[in-house]
Design a protein around this motif. Sequence first.
Motif, PDB file in Angstrom:
ATOM      1  N   THR A 102       0.837  -1.215   0.000  1.00  0.00           N
ATOM      2  CA  THR A 102       0.000   0.000   0.000  1.00  0.00           C
ATOM      3  C   THR A 102       0.862   1.251   0.000  1.00  0.00           C
ATOM      4  O   THR A 102       0.587   2.213  -0.730  1.00  0.00           O
ATOM      5  N   TYR A 103       1.917   1.221   0.805  1.00  0.00           N
ATOM      6  CA  TYR A 103       2.789   2.400   0.873  1.00  0.00           C
ATOM      7  C   TYR A 103       3.538   2.599  -0.451  1.00  0.00           C
ATOM      8  O   TYR A 103       3.674   3.730  -0.934  1.00  0.00           O
ATOM      9  N   LEU A 104       4.019   1.530  -1.027  1.00  0.00           N
ATOM     10  CA  LEU A 104       4.744   1.632  -2.288  1.00  0.00           C
ATOM     11  C   LEU A 104       3.839   2.144  -3.416  1.00  0.00           C
ATOM     12  O   LEU A 104       4.276   2.908  -4.284  1.00  0.00           O
ATOM     13  N   GLU A 105       2.577   1.731  -3.377  1.00  0.00           N
ATOM     14  CA  GLU A 105       1.608   2.210  -4.364  1.00  0.00           C
ATOM     15  C   GLU A 105       1.402   3.722  -4.207  1.00  0.00           C
ATOM     16  O   GLU A 105       1.353   4.466  -5.194  1.00  0.00           O
ATOM     17  N   PHE A 106       1.288   4.180  -2.958  1.00  0.00           N
ATOM     18  CA  PHE A 106       1.166   5.617  -2.682  1.00  0.00           C
ATOM     19  C   PHE A 106       2.408   6.376  -3.154  1.00  0.00           C
ATOM     20  O   PHE A 106       2.299   7.444  -3.769  1.00  0.00           O
ATOM     21  N   LEU A 107       3.581   5.810  -2.884  1.00  0.00           N
ATOM     22  CA  LEU A 107       4.833   6.484  -3.247  1.00  0.00           C
ATOM     23  C   LEU A 107       4.944   6.644  -4.764  1.00  0.00           C
ATOM     24  O   LEU A 107       5.458   7.659  -5.256  1.00  0.00           O
ATOM     25  N   ASP A 108       4.419   5.677  -5.499  1.00  0.00           N
ATOM     26  CA  ASP A 108       4.438   5.765  -6.959  1.00  0.00           C
ATOM     27  C   ASP A 108       3.528   6.897  -7.450  1.00  0.00           C
ATOM     28  O   ASP A 108       3.906   7.673  -8.337  1.00  0.00           O
ATOM     29  N   VAL A 109       2.332   7.026  -6.837  1.00  0.00           N
ATOM     30  CA  VAL A 109       1.410   8.113  -7.194  1.00  0.00           C
ATOM     31  C   VAL A 109       2.026   9.463  -6.853  1.00  0.00           C
ATOM     32  O   VAL A 109       1.960  10.418  -7.642  1.00  0.00           O
ATOM     33  N   LEU A 110       2.646   9.570  -5.694  1.00  0.00           N
ATOM     34  CA  LEU A 110       3.266  10.828  -5.261  1.00  0.00           C
ATOM     35  C   LEU A 110       4.384  11.248  -6.209  1.00  0.00           C
ATOM     36  O   LEU A 110       4.487  12.431  -6.580  1.00  0.00           O
ATOM     37  N   THR A 111       5.194  10.300  -6.624  1.00  0.00           N
ATOM     38  CA  THR A 111       6.303  10.607  -7.545  1.00  0.00           C
ATOM     39  C   THR A 111       5.777  11.169  -8.866  1.00  0.00           C
ATOM     40  O   THR A 111       6.311  12.148  -9.395  1.00  0.00           O
ATOM     41  N   LYS A 112       4.714  10.566  -9.375  1.00  0.00           N
ATOM     42  CA  LYS A 112       4.123  11.056 -10.622  1.00  0.00           C
ATOM     43  C   LYS A 112       3.511  12.445 -10.441  1.00  0.00           C
ATOM     44  O   LYS A 112       3.630  13.314 -11.315  1.00  0.00           O
ATOM     45  N   GLN A 114       4.393  14.738  -8.276  1.00  0.00           N
ATOM     46  CA  GLN A 114       5.445  15.734  -8.114  1.00  0.00           C
ATOM     47  C   GLN A 114       6.028  16.153  -9.460  1.00  0.00           C
ATOM     48  O   GLN A 114       6.539  17.260  -9.608  1.00  0.00           O
ATOM     49  N   GLU A 115       5.929  15.267 -10.430  1.00  0.00           N
ATOM     50  CA  GLU A 115       6.392  15.601 -11.782  1.00  0.00           C
ATOM     51  C   GLU A 115       5.336  16.368 -12.563  1.00  0.00           C
ATOM     52  O   GLU A 115       5.654  17.265 -13.338  1.00  0.00           O
ATOM     53  N   ASN A 116       4.053  16.053 -12.343  1.00  0.00           N
ATOM     54  CA  ASN A 116       2.966  16.727 -13.055  1.00  0.00           C
ATOM     55  C   ASN A 116       1.713  16.675 -12.180  1.00  0.00           C
ATOM     56  O   ASN A 116       0.914  15.748 -12.276  1.00  0.00           O
ATOM     57  N   ILE A 117       1.535  17.691 -11.323  1.00  0.00           N
ATOM     58  CA  ILE A 117       0.428  17.686 -10.376  1.00  0.00           C
ATOM     59  C   ILE A 117      -0.918  17.817 -11.074  1.00  0.00           C
ATOM     60  O   ILE A 117      -1.919  17.238 -10.652  1.00  0.00           O
ATOM     61  N   THR A 118      -0.966  18.551 -12.175  1.00  0.00           N
ATOM     62  CA  THR A 118      -2.236  18.741 -12.886  1.00  0.00           C
ATOM     63  C   THR A 118      -2.795  17.419 -13.392  1.00  0.00           C
ATOM     64  O   THR A 118      -3.993  17.130 -13.257  1.00  0.00           O
ATOM     65  N   ALA A 119      -1.946  16.589 -13.945  1.00  0.00           N
ATOM     66  CA  ALA A 119      -2.392  15.320 -14.530  1.00  0.00           C
ATOM     67  C   ALA A 119      -2.746  14.290 -13.465  1.00  0.00           C
ATOM     68  O   ALA A 119      -3.586  13.414 -13.695  1.00  0.00           O
ATOM     69  N   HIS A 120      -2.113  14.373 -12.301  1.00  0.00           N
ATOM     70  CA  HIS A 120      -2.284  13.324 -11.283  1.00  0.00           C
ATOM     71  C   HIS A 120      -2.916  13.833  -9.990  1.00  0.00           C
ATOM     72  O   HIS A 120      -2.849  13.162  -8.960  1.00  0.00           O
ATOM     73  N   LYS A 121      -3.552  15.025 -10.032  1.00  0.00           N
ATOM     74  CA  LYS A 121      -4.163  15.597  -8.828  1.00  0.00           C
ATOM     75  C   LYS A 121      -5.252  14.683  -8.258  1.00  0.00           C
ATOM     76  O   LYS A 121      -5.320  14.455  -7.041  1.00  0.00           O
ATOM     77  N   ALA A 122      -6.103  14.144  -9.108  1.00  0.00           N
ATOM     78  CA  ALA A 122      -7.195  13.283  -8.638  1.00  0.00           C
ATOM     79  C   ALA A 122      -6.662  12.052  -7.921  1.00  0.00           C
ATOM     80  O   ALA A 122      -7.199  11.637  -6.889  1.00  0.00           O
ATOM     81  N   ASP A 123      -5.603  11.437  -8.447  1.00  0.00           N
ATOM     82  CA  ASP A 123      -5.017  10.257  -7.803  1.00  0.00           C
ATOM     83  C   ASP A 123      -4.384  10.632  -6.467  1.00  0.00           C
ATOM     84  O   ASP A 123      -4.480   9.881  -5.490  1.00  0.00           O
ATOM     85  N   LEU A 124      -3.755  11.812  -6.407  1.00  0.00           N
ATOM     86  CA  LEU A 124      -3.083  12.238  -5.172  1.00  0.00           C
ATOM     87  C   LEU A 124      -4.093  12.564  -4.080  1.00  0.00           C
ATOM     88  O   LEU A 124      -3.817  12.357  -2.894  1.00  0.00           O
ATOM     89  N   MET A 125      -5.275  13.076  -4.463  1.00  0.00           N
ATOM     90  CA  MET A 125      -6.287  13.445  -3.479  1.00  0.00           C
ATOM     91  C   MET A 125      -6.831  12.247  -2.714  1.00  0.00           C
ATOM     92  O   MET A 125      -7.511  12.411  -1.701  1.00  0.00           O
TER      93      MET A 125
END
Length: 543
Positions: A102-112, A114-125
């Motif tokens: 679960t943590y590794l899955e979160f870390l992968d979303v966070l990394t993406k 941080q590179e492009n918050i607009t594209a991955h904002k929904a996943d980060l929320m």
Amino acid sequence: MVLNSILKCMFSPRLIQMYHNASERHYKPLPLEKWSDRVIRSFYIAWKFGLYTSPFLGVILYSRNYLLPQTLWEVSKLAAGMGVLLFVTFCTRALGRSMNFTYLEFLDVLTKAQENITAHKADLMVYDFDFSAWPVEYDLSGTKSSANTLVETHYKGVIDYVTSIPLHVIAYLAIHSFGIRLIYPGSLKFLQSILESRLLDGRATLIEKYRGQRYKLKTADGNTIDTMFVNFRQPYNNSGILVICCEGNAGFYESDIMYTPLADSLNFAVLGWNHPGFGSSTGVPYPGQEQNAIDAVIQFAINKLGFKLENIVLFGWSIGGYTAAWAAMTYPDIKGVILDATFEDLLPLAVNHMPKWWEPIVKLAVRRYVNLDVAQLLLKYHGPLRLIRRTQDEVICLQQGDLTTNRGNYLLMKILKHRYPYVFEEKQQMLLLQDYLSHVLDKDKMQLLQSEFNVANLEELSNNEHFLFLKRSYAQEYTKSYPMKLGENFNNKQKNQLVLLLALWYMSDYDATHCAPLNPRKFQLPCTIESQNTEGTQEFLWN
């Protein structure tokens, strides 16, 4: 591969909870991560406590001869041992995280993200984690700061300057160690640790129930401000009214005044934010940092969310009235300001709550470093304004239970005297206003209105010839600029009547203590007198 995963998890953020499954919201770390994280957080709290109390601890250690060379050597060895323990703890926590899918899955979303918050904002929320790792979405760093907190100090001569140096030193040390925390207790990290569960639940409610969007703003002075934007009642559009909330000295957007304008009976978009040093916002709530924070919030609302300045309402509670007042002065074209349980100046309250022999230091410290003079800021704002006074307020009254000592009274008096100087030319009108403000019960206030207007109730007031005359006079004179000439040629009777009407329209009473949630019925947008109708007058007095 395993080593690389451990290294990535060494200083990665703490995952707290997830929002995609309300029944299993809280993240469940493996034992290695769980206990290591507790040790690290205990170190952090102990360090912060020692930092806040360092002036007192230094005096105690010195008085007990603990600052001798041999003692300091033993302390340094102890510190080295604790450093080794802390390093090992970081390693074991990283190992635990690297074994948790679960943590590794979160870390992968966070990394993406941080590179492009607009594209991955929904996943980060979906995730709630240490906000320090959240990508900045609106950045004012490097721009010219709008903060202006300079207070000029005048001295009678060289001797006066030299003799004041010790007081300046004491005042500086007091404010920059424990003083600012006494004024803003919400900035204390151990208090935030106590409130953590409440704040997490509140943030989850804003995201899950109200479909809130979390944003990270960077101010002109480099602080990052945690904000929450809610516009859940319709598909997103920025054509409505936005309420920006400024919290109290121990208030957080997760749990306090943001929920009032979000009530079902209202239909506002709402933007909440935490003071510097509160919750996940960085910094310390000194006036300059406060000003830069609210400036970033308003700029974000205009340039990122797309709201027009004339559709923005500032809502401040208690000490939050300072940032709301500063923003109103700086952005005079806003739609209006609502201040709930707000004082006119911090100094009388600070002096009242400290020992008498501290008074010279308190005066110097407040005026020089924390000069929260709300009234002086509002005198430079010419827009619609609404004040709410708590009739059982135990915080901003100099004497508990005595409504005449409520500092909100002084805020109203200063504003009305500045805006309508001809109405308050004579002492008689100010005494009448003070008499009106001394009454708690609505029936007592009604008696004053009846005696001045010769009416039996508020329904009759709308048809009263004196009332209509005053309203027409106001509408003719109103130029959206103060001071106004209204009342220049009025007789005493007309001035007395106008005093009562102005008090009615600018301030409403709320039968509650300082920290009680504000009833949404009391949250009424400020407007000018000439636009008021009878129903509005009645609601202001009786609700």
